[in-house]
Scaffold this motif. Structure first.
Motif, short mmCIF file in Angstrom:
data_model
loop_
_atom_site.label_atom_id
_atom_site.label_comp_id
_atom_site.label_asym_id
_atom_site.label_seq_id
_atom_site.Cartn_x
_atom_site.Cartn_y
_atom_site.Cartn_z
N GLY A 142 16.87 67.90 22.89
CA GLY A 142 15.39 68.24 23.27
C GLY A 142 14.69 67.00 23.63
N SER A 143 15.36 65.91 24.19
CA SER A 143 14.82 64.75 24.67
C SER A 143 14.68 64.46 26.16
CB SER A 143 15.66 63.64 23.94
OG SER A 143 17.14 63.72 24.45
N ASP A 145 13.69 66.03 30.20
CA ASP A 145 12.93 67.31 30.78
C ASP A 145 14.06 67.71 31.95
OD1 ASP A 145 10.44 67.18 29.76
OD2 ASP A 145 10.42 64.92 30.29
N LYS A 171 14.95 69.99 26.94
CA LYS A 171 14.14 70.63 26.24
C LYS A 171 14.26 71.97 26.65
CE LYS A 171 10.87 66.69 26.44
NZ LYS A 171 9.75 65.93 27.08
#
Length: 244
Positions: A142-143, A145, A171
């Motif tokens: 989840g690092s 966009d 993410k």
């Protein structure tokens, strides 16, 4: 052979659920105003490519915004990377990941000293196979966009494995943007082309949702018997957006 004008770009079954995305004019204008196409580090070749790759329209379609953390997967000489560094601004970050042309990338960026940019070097062909999956697996979940890639998806040796890691590092609601050189069906390894329906099927099987398809980079006059390096700027390209 030239592609007949009536030939479907994707199969009828896929067209039934494709979302054909038309971005608001206002969004495009924001990017048109914010991107400096004459910035230091950009070449005459870049400017020729702009007319064909339409970066302002493309970023609007992919939903690139200021402050994002974006991966430019397989950045080549950094054409897209430099534009992304402008679009995301000083609060964002762009990572040129699996950079297989470090010499050209470094030549472009070293004099600029951009604080919102980093490069992860990985030689080819290893960077398109198991080494890529291993490197992605070391990144935090989840690092990012968005993960964006232009004319390189067709070279993935293990698409399912790579896509699983890309999904993990994005993410929730993050974007996977893919552009590639089209062919009529399957993968054309010799000419570095891939059919839209192959990309869509593989990415959806990895758990992504298809959230947009654009024809902004289409060219019905493209000769599918030629590779990208022969057709160069007139190549017919898919332009897809997927959501995690």
């Amino acid at each position: 052979m030239l592609r007949p004008a009536h030939r479907s770009i994707v199969s009828t079954s896929i067209l039934a659920f494709l979302l054909v995305a038309a971005q608001p004019v206002a969004t495009y204008r924001v990017f048109a105003a914010s991107l400096d196409l004459n910035a230091k580090g950009r070449t005459d070749t870049d400017k020729d490519r702009d007319s064909y790759n339409k970066p302002a329209e493309l970023f609007a379609f992919w939903g690139v915004k200021e402050g994002m953390k974006v991966m430019d997967l397989f950045p080549g000489n950094g054409y897209l990377t430099l534009l992304l560094s402008q679009a995301i601004g000083p609060k964002g970050r762009v990572v040129g990941f699996a950079s297989y042309d470090h010499e050209a990338f470094d030549k472009r960026f070293k004099p600029l000293g951009l604080a919102n940019l980093e490069e992860f070097v990985m030689p080819e062909p290893q960077g398109f196979g198991g080494d890529l999956t291993k490197a992605l697996s070391k990144l935090p979940a989840g690092s990012f966009d968005a993960v964006l890639t232009i004319r390189n998806y067709h070279d993935l040796q293990n698409p399912a494995e790579a896509l699983a890691e890309i999904k993990r590092i994005l993410k929730a609601g993050g974007t996977l943007g893919i552009i590639d050189s089209r062919t009529t069906s399957g993968r054309d390894v010799e000419n570095h082309r891939i059919a839209d329906d192959v990309i869509i099927r593989e990415v959806q099987q990895a758990g992504f949702s298809l959230s947009g398809i654009s024809q902004m980079l289409s060219n019905p006059k493209d000769d599918y018997s030629k590779g990208y390096w022969d057709a160069r700027w007139i190549v017919d390209q898919s332009c897809l957006r997927f959501t995690r």
